[in-house]
Write a protein that holds these residues in place. Structure first.
Motif, PDB file in Angstrom:
ATOM      1  N   GLN A 263       0.823  -1.201   0.000  1.00  0.00           N
ATOM      2  CA  GLN A 263       0.000   0.000   0.000  1.00  0.00           C
ATOM      3  C   GLN A 263       0.863   1.259   0.000  1.00  0.00           C
ATOM      4  O   GLN A 263       0.547   2.251  -0.676  1.00  0.00           O
ATOM      5  CB  GLN A 263      -0.929  -0.011   1.220  1.00  0.00           C
ATOM      6  N   ILE A 264       1.960   1.217   0.742  1.00  0.00           N
ATOM      7  CA  ILE A 264       2.875   2.357   0.770  1.00  0.00           C
ATOM      8  C   ILE A 264       3.554   2.531  -0.588  1.00  0.00           C
ATOM      9  O   ILE A 264       3.693   3.658  -1.096  1.00  0.00           O
ATOM     10  CB  ILE A 264       3.905   2.174   1.899  1.00  0.00           C
ATOM     11  N   LEU A 265       3.974   1.425  -1.196  1.00  0.00           N
ATOM     12  CA  LEU A 265       4.559   1.502  -2.536  1.00  0.00           C
ATOM     13  C   LEU A 265       3.575   2.122  -3.522  1.00  0.00           C
ATOM     14  O   LEU A 265       3.945   2.981  -4.345  1.00  0.00           O
ATOM     15  CB  LEU A 265       4.946   0.099  -3.011  1.00  0.00           C
ATOM     16  N   GLU A 266       2.314   1.705  -3.471  1.00  0.00           N
ATOM     17  CA  GLU A 266       1.307   2.231  -4.379  1.00  0.00           C
ATOM     18  C   GLU A 266       1.074   3.724  -4.139  1.00  0.00           C
ATOM     19  O   GLU A 266       0.924   4.503  -5.094  1.00  0.00           O
ATOM     20  CB  GLU A 266       0.003   1.451  -4.204  1.00  0.00           C
ATOM     21  N   ALA A 267       1.040   4.136  -2.859  1.00  0.00           N
ATOM     22  CA  ALA A 267       0.857   5.557  -2.551  1.00  0.00           C
ATOM     23  C   ALA A 267       2.014   6.395  -3.083  1.00  0.00           C
ATOM     24  O   ALA A 267       1.807   7.510  -3.580  1.00  0.00           O
ATOM     25  CB  ALA A 267       0.715   5.745  -1.044  1.00  0.00           C
ATOM     26  N   ALA A 268       3.221   5.854  -3.007  1.00  0.00           N
ATOM     27  CA  ALA A 268       4.380   6.588  -3.530  1.00  0.00           C
ATOM     28  C   ALA A 268       4.279   6.730  -5.052  1.00  0.00           C
ATOM     29  O   ALA A 268       4.592   7.789  -5.612  1.00  0.00           O
ATOM     30  CB  ALA A 268       5.665   5.855  -3.151  1.00  0.00           C
ATOM     31  N   ARG A 269       3.827   5.673  -5.733  1.00  0.00           N
ATOM     32  CA  ARG A 269       3.664   5.748  -7.185  1.00  0.00           C
ATOM     33  C   ARG A 269       2.569   6.747  -7.578  1.00  0.00           C
ATOM     34  O   ARG A 269       2.649   7.399  -8.627  1.00  0.00           O
ATOM     35  CB  ARG A 269       3.323   4.370  -7.746  1.00  0.00           C
ATOM     36  N   ASN A 270       1.552   6.854  -6.723  1.00  0.00           N
ATOM     37  CA  ASN A 270       0.444   7.763  -7.026  1.00  0.00           C
ATOM     38  C   ASN A 270       0.717   9.200  -6.618  1.00  0.00           C
ATOM     39  O   ASN A 270      -0.096  10.081  -6.922  1.00  0.00           O
ATOM     40  CB  ASN A 270      -0.828   7.268  -6.331  1.00  0.00           C
ATOM     41  N   ASN A 271       1.825   9.445  -5.941  1.00  0.00           N
ATOM     42  CA  ASN A 271       2.196  10.807  -5.552  1.00  0.00           C
ATOM     43  C   ASN A 271       2.901  11.450  -6.754  1.00  0.00           C
ATOM     44  O   ASN A 271       4.122  11.554  -6.808  1.00  0.00           O
ATOM     45  CB  ASN A 271       3.116  10.762  -4.325  1.00  0.00           C
ATOM     46  N   ALA A 272       2.086  11.837  -7.740  1.00  0.00           N
ATOM     47  CA  ALA A 272       2.588  12.153  -9.084  1.00  0.00           C
ATOM     48  C   ALA A 272       3.708  13.188  -9.081  1.00  0.00           C
ATOM     49  O   ALA A 272       4.709  13.036  -9.796  1.00  0.00           O
ATOM     50  CB  ALA A 272       1.428  12.632  -9.957  1.00  0.00           C
ATOM     51  N   GLU A 273       3.582  14.231  -8.290  1.00  0.00           N
ATOM     52  CA  GLU A 273       4.566  15.312  -8.325  1.00  0.00           C
ATOM     53  C   GLU A 273       5.917  14.879  -7.765  1.00  0.00           C
ATOM     54  O   GLU A 273       6.964  15.396  -8.162  1.00  0.00           O
ATOM     55  CB  GLU A 273       4.038  16.513  -7.535  1.00  0.00           C
ATOM     56  N   TYR A 274       5.913  13.900  -6.858  1.00  0.00           N
ATOM     57  CA  TYR A 274       7.145  13.578  -6.128  1.00  0.00           C
ATOM     58  C   TYR A 274       7.602  12.121  -6.289  1.00  0.00           C
ATOM     59  O   TYR A 274       8.626  11.742  -5.727  1.00  0.00           O
ATOM     60  CB  TYR A 274       6.939  13.857  -4.627  1.00  0.00           C
TER      61      TYR A 274
END
Length: 408
Positions: A263-274
């Motif tokens: 879930q954390i990996l997915e959130a990082a991928r979805n944090n488009a700007e960063y």
């Protein structure tokens, strides 16, 4: 002539107990030969296989017991397909046989005086017969005073501990947090209690060779200890904004459930700007150095995480665990009051709070010189004092008989 040191940690949750003993092992391996003129060897008894990922000094080794894990109904076998009763007997007999075989001059037990459901009592009886000096090592914060009192009574009260233990070492600064004053350490043990200072300066690095993290500076760091309950912090961190010119390393820990890590990996991928600036991994080599070189760090309030932070000038925002125990909130509050960290209650955790804090923290450093952080320099002299007593004093005549039985 040589000195033999043994240490025990039960390790049903996390690696904090074993890593604290490992830090002591390195300190004693360095200082006892200088103090006593004798070589030192040692054995660390632990209850989690991940402990052995961390190296030990030359002449020291790990003994890993088959693991217990804590469930809502009590302790159960972590992996081995046996009953809780049979696993208890296996662990207890193994620890007793190992300690009897090496006949240590000094035994240091971390936090739980008698182990899981009194599994260490047979070994302690043997240590009394041989005259081995036994030390109970305690974190500076145990829990709320009411909970701590119930725990002491559940194991037979302070008289039972005093029967087996010659000293209590508190790994903290009494001026920052005093468990004797709060009653977390009973008054009957006061005369045996010594405050070492926090085990901060001089901690060994953790060369976890399975890591693939490559550090590019400058960076901010989020770490959640072993990770078993670090999912919410890791998730908020993955969604946070990153200060300009920085990268963000998020360490989820070896014990984080796979679903939380994903879930954390997915959130990082979805944090488009960063997302190109975020690296999520379970492990990192040389964690103390990673903390030291970070522009800022967010973490939980476990003892070892705090020790690693306080050995540096890295600004730290601490989000203490608010379940199971009051240990982490009480530690975080005490260190925040001492000016060592800033604290964010878990119920106020969100990506916006982390973003704001990171933005303001990367341009400052935090001095922690007013706190006693030199516990690893103090334990050599304390250990030498105990070992000298072991070699000059015959085994004590028992005055209190604690029942050797499991506590349910």
């Amino acid at each position: 002539m040589s000195i033999t040191v043994a240490m025990y940690s039960h390790d049903s949750v996390g690696l904090g107990h074993a890593r604290r003993n490992r830090a002591l092992a390195y300190a004693l391996a360095a200082d006892l030969p200088r103090i006593t003129g004798q070589r030192v060897r040692g054995l660390l008894v632990a209850g989690h296989p991940d402990a052995t990922a961390d190296a030990l000094p030359e002449g020291w080794d790990w003994l890993v017991l088959p693991g217990f894990t804590r469930t809502t109904s009590g302790y159960e076998s972590r992996h081995l397909d046996v009953s809780t009763e049979r696993l208890w007997h296996l662990r207890s007999a193994t620890a007793a046989a190992a300690l009897q075989a090496i006949s240590p001059d000094l035994l240091i037990v971390d936090r739980h005086p008698f182990g899981v459901d009194d599994e260490l009592l047979p070994a302690l009886e043997t240590m009394r017969d041989t005259g081995t000096r036994c030390v109970l090592g305690m974190r500076e914060v145990l829990d709320s005073p009411e909970v701590a009192e119930r725990e002491w009574q559940r194991i037979g009260g302070p008289a039972a501990v005093a029967h087996y233990y010659d000293a209590v070492w508190v790994y903290g600064d009494q001026n920052v947090y005093d468990p004797v004053a709060t009653g977390e350490i009973p008054g009957q043990l006061t005369e045996r209690t010594r405050f070492t200072g926090y085990l901060a300066h001089g901690r060994p690095d953790d060369p976890l060779t399975s890591s693939s993290v490559r550090v590019e500076q400058p960076y901010i760091l989020t770490m959640v200890g072993g990770g078993s309950d670090g999912g919410p912090l890791g998730l908020a961190a993955a969604q946070a904004k990153i200060p300009a010119g920085h990268r963000h390393i998020i360490l989820t820990g070896p014990q984080m459930p796979e679903s939380d890590h994903d879930q954390i990996l997915e959130a990082a991928r979805n944090n488009a700007e960063y997302r190109s600036q975020i690296r999520v991994d379970r492990y990192a080599p040389h964690v103390p150095k990673l903390v030291r070189d970070a522009a800022a760090t967010v973490c939980m309030a476990g003892y070892n995480s705090m020790a690693e932070v306080m050995a540096t000038t890295t600004p730290a925002l601490v989000v203490p665990r608010n379940s199971r125990r009051q240990e982490q909130p009480r530690r975080a509050a005490a260190l925040a009051a001492a000016g060592a960290v800033q604290m964010l209650p878990a119920e106020e955790l969100n990506p916006q709070e982390l973003s704001t804090w990171f933005a303001g923290a990367v341009d400052r450093r935090t001095l922690r010189d007013a706190i006693d952080l030199d516990g690893l320099s103090a334990v050599g002299d304390l250990a030498a004092e105990q070992i000298q007593s072991f070699r000059q004093t015959p085994a004590a005549t028992p005055q209190f008989t604690a029942p050797i039985q499991r506590v349910h």
